[in-house]
Design a protein around this motif. Structure first.
Motif, PDB file in Angstrom:
ATOM      1  N   SER A 178      34.517  84.818 -57.858  1.00 50.82           N
ATOM      2  CA  SER A 178      33.357  85.708 -57.766  1.00 50.82           C
ATOM      3  C   SER A 178      32.071  84.935 -58.022  1.00 50.82           C
ATOM      4  O   SER A 178      31.985  84.118 -58.937  1.00 50.82           O
ATOM      5  CB  SER A 178      33.481  86.852 -58.774  1.00 50.82           C
ATOM      6  OG  SER A 178      32.304  87.635 -58.777  1.00 50.82           O
ATOM      7  N   GLU A 179      31.059  85.210 -57.203  1.00 51.86           N
ATOM      8  CA  GLU A 179      29.734  84.616 -57.392  1.00 51.86           C
ATOM      9  C   GLU A 179      28.667  85.702 -57.510  1.00 51.86           C
ATOM     10  O   GLU A 179      27.482  85.449 -57.291  1.00 51.86           O
ATOM     11  CB  GLU A 179      29.415  83.661 -56.247  1.00 51.86           C
ATOM     12  CG  GLU A 179      30.341  82.442 -56.195  1.00 51.86           C
ATOM     13  CD  GLU A 179      29.925  81.430 -55.155  1.00 51.86           C
ATOM     14  OE1 GLU A 179      29.036  81.744 -54.341  1.00 51.86           O
ATOM     15  OE2 GLU A 179      30.498  80.313 -55.154  1.00 51.86           O
ATOM     16  N   VAL A 180      29.092  86.919 -57.849  1.00 53.11           N
ATOM     17  CA  VAL A 180      28.153  88.030 -57.996  1.00 53.11           C
ATOM     18  C   VAL A 180      27.254  87.787 -59.206  1.00 53.11           C
ATOM     19  O   VAL A 180      27.719  87.453 -60.292  1.00 53.11           O
ATOM     20  CB  VAL A 180      28.905  89.370 -58.154  1.00 53.11           C
ATOM     21  CG1 VAL A 180      27.932  90.509 -58.428  1.00 53.11           C
ATOM     22  CG2 VAL A 180      29.714  89.670 -56.903  1.00 53.11           C
ATOM     23  N   GLU A 181      25.957  87.950 -59.022  1.00 53.61           N
ATOM     24  CA  GLU A 181      25.000  87.724 -60.101  1.00 53.61           C
ATOM     25  C   GLU A 181      24.984  88.889 -61.086  1.00 53.61           C
ATOM     26  O   GLU A 181      25.126  90.053 -60.704  1.00 53.61           O
ATOM     27  CB  GLU A 181      23.589  87.539 -59.540  1.00 53.61           C
ATOM     28  CG  GLU A 181      23.399  86.262 -58.751  1.00 53.61           C
ATOM     29  CD  GLU A 181      21.971  86.078 -58.289  1.00 53.61           C
ATOM     30  OE1 GLU A 181      21.611  84.950 -57.916  1.00 53.61           O
ATOM     31  OE2 GLU A 181      21.200  87.067 -58.308  1.00 53.61           O
ATOM     32  N   LYS A 182      24.812  88.559 -62.376  1.00 51.72           N
ATOM     33  CA  LYS A 182      24.593  89.549 -63.427  1.00 51.72           C
ATOM     34  C   LYS A 182      23.269  89.210 -64.113  1.00 51.72           C
ATOM     35  O   LYS A 182      23.067  88.070 -64.536  1.00 51.72           O
ATOM     36  CB  LYS A 182      25.721  89.547 -64.461  1.00 51.72           C
ATOM     37  CG  LYS A 182      27.054  90.094 -63.946  1.00 51.72           C
ATOM     38  CD  LYS A 182      27.913  89.021 -63.359  1.00 51.72           C
ATOM     39  CE  LYS A 182      29.311  89.537 -63.014  1.00 51.72           C
ATOM     40  NZ  LYS A 182      30.133  88.491 -62.347  1.00 51.72           N
ATOM     41  N   ARG A 229      28.210  77.133 -65.411  1.00 51.39           N
ATOM     42  CA  ARG A 229      27.508  77.081 -64.134  1.00 51.39           C
ATOM     43  C   ARG A 229      25.991  77.122 -64.384  1.00 51.39           C
ATOM     44  O   ARG A 229      25.534  77.652 -65.395  1.00 51.39           O
ATOM     45  CB  ARG A 229      27.884  78.279 -63.265  1.00 51.39           C
ATOM     46  CG  ARG A 229      29.325  78.312 -62.790  1.00 51.39           C
ATOM     47  CD  ARG A 229      29.521  79.527 -61.900  1.00 51.39           C
ATOM     48  NE  ARG A 229      30.912  79.716 -61.501  1.00 51.39           N
ATOM     49  CZ  ARG A 229      31.341  80.715 -60.711  1.00 51.39           C
ATOM     50  NH1 ARG A 229      30.466  81.603 -60.256  1.00 51.39           N
ATOM     51  NH2 ARG A 229      32.613  80.815 -60.402  1.00 51.39           N
ATOM     52  N   GLN A 246      26.298  83.799 -63.047  1.00 53.10           N
ATOM     53  CA  GLN A 246      27.357  84.050 -62.068  1.00 53.10           C
ATOM     54  C   GLN A 246      28.734  83.922 -62.708  1.00 53.10           C
ATOM     55  O   GLN A 246      29.715  83.694 -62.019  1.00 53.10           O
ATOM     56  CB  GLN A 246      27.227  83.090 -60.883  1.00 53.10           C
ATOM     57  CG  GLN A 246      26.042  83.388 -59.984  1.00 53.10           C
ATOM     58  CD  GLN A 246      25.989  82.465 -58.793  1.00 53.10           C
ATOM     59  OE1 GLN A 246      25.921  81.248 -58.924  1.00 53.10           O
ATOM     60  NE2 GLN A 246      26.021  83.034 -57.605  1.00 53.10           N
ATOM     61  N   GLU A 247      28.775  84.061 -64.014  1.00 53.24           N
ATOM     62  CA  GLU A 247      30.038  84.041 -64.734  1.00 53.24           C
ATOM     63  C   GLU A 247      29.877  84.936 -65.960  1.00 53.24           C
ATOM     64  O   GLU A 247      28.758  85.401 -66.244  1.00 53.24           O
ATOM     65  CB  GLU A 247      30.420  82.620 -65.146  1.00 53.24           C
ATOM     66  CG  GLU A 247      29.373  81.912 -65.980  1.00 53.24           C
ATOM     67  CD  GLU A 247      29.629  80.418 -66.110  1.00 53.24           C
ATOM     68  OE1 GLU A 247      30.788  79.998 -65.955  1.00 53.24           O
ATOM     69  OE2 GLU A 247      28.667  79.668 -66.359  1.00 53.24           O
ATOM     70  N   GLY A 273      24.958  92.214 -59.111  1.00 53.00           N
ATOM     71  CA  GLY A 273      24.832  92.091 -57.663  1.00 53.00           C
ATOM     72  C   GLY A 273      23.619  92.864 -57.170  1.00 53.00           C
ATOM     73  O   GLY A 273      22.496  92.680 -57.643  1.00 53.00           O
TER      74      GLY A 273
END
Length: 294
Positions: A178-182, A229, A246-247, A273
């Protein structure tokens, strides 16, 4: 009359003249056929974005999946070229699964109850549904069963928490790739000697915090021996930082801040996201809309 078998002429002593010498040429060995890549059927269905692996196993067990026209078996290996068919019942079941967007208060844990603290899932009740929720779904008791957090939010943190029955959503948000931003808003104090030590700065922290330390927050820190990251980190105001990650390692932002002399006094997640916390009131929830995507 049967065909005549013709032999080469014989010599005087009955010998057979030898054939003219020919150069010996070895034909190249045919290249081996490439091996056909095969994977378990549950993995293949998940890769296609149809469901999670657990949901795929359930579909196969119910006889809702066919491979090249034959009913699939649990654990079956399939090739990428195999034709997969999924029964419409599976899609209808998938459409009934819900995803909840909740504004978690401090004092609730994201997952199962622990240490006397309740799970945030207990807040998903008819009376706490946001009145401005635009989803056409009508609340049903079944919507509270099997809700799992798609990403942690610490007990002493607040903000956007996603609870879902849909394995596809969980995979998109917390899967290994997953590379969805938080996005988080983090209120901090400058405490180079620890939060209980001398020299704690609670106001205009930005003026005291070294630029080199801000650069380390963006990239270069490790947690549990693992390099983190790259992160987006900038000042939102003199006492508050904005983090985009992204983690999501356990208590990651708090532990990052500790390494550079910052003490977190407030943490709020405002985006996952493309889904925003927005005006959702504290302690209330809404359904993820049919056209919303992370």
């Amino acid at each position: 009359m049967p065909p005549t078998l013709r032999l080469p002429p014989r010599g005087p002593a009955g010998s057979v003249p030898s054939a003219p010498a020919r150069a010996s040429v070895s034909a190249p060995a045919p290249a081996p056929a490439p091996a056909v890549e095969r994977v378990r059927i549950n993995k293949r269905l998940a890769e296609l974005g149809l469901c999670s692996r657990r949901e795929a196993d359930e579909w196969v067990a119910r006889g809702w999946v066919r491979v090249n026209g034959a009913v699939a078996q649990t654990g079956q290996q399939v090739a990428l070229a195999d034709a997969l068919e999924v029964d419409p019942q599976a899609q209808r079941q998938q459409d009934e699964r819900v995803t909840i967007v909740l504004h978690k208060p401090v004092g609730y844990v994201s997952g199962l109850p622990e240490d006397g603290h309740q799970s945030a899932a207990v807040l998903v009740q008819p009376g706490t549904r946001w009145r401005e929720d635009r989803s056409p779904r009508r609340f049903a008791a079944s919507h509270t069963r099997g809700l799992a957090p798609a990403g942690r939010l610490d007990i002493d943190s607040t903000g956007l928490l996603v609870l879902t029955q849909d394995g596809r959503v969980a995979k998109a948000l917390i899967g290994a790739d997953s590379e969805v931003e938080k996005e988080y808003l983090v209120r901090v104090q400058w405490a180079p000697n620890g939060p209980q030590g001398a020299g704690v700065v609670a106001q205009n922290v930005q003026a005291f915090f070294p630029e080199a330390a801000l650069a380390r927050l963006r990239h270069g820190l490790q947690i549990d021996g693992r390099t983190l990251r790259p992160a987006q980190v900038q000042w939102q105001n003199p006492e508050q930082l904005r983090f985009v990650l992204q983690e999501g390692m356990k208590r990651q932002i708090r532990r990052m801040c500790e390494q550079v002399g910052l003490h977190v006094v407030g943490l709020k997640r405002v985006r996952i996201g493309r889904v925003l916390l927005g005006q959702l009131p504290l302690g209330q929830w809404r359904y993820l809309g049919p056209n919303e995507r992370f």
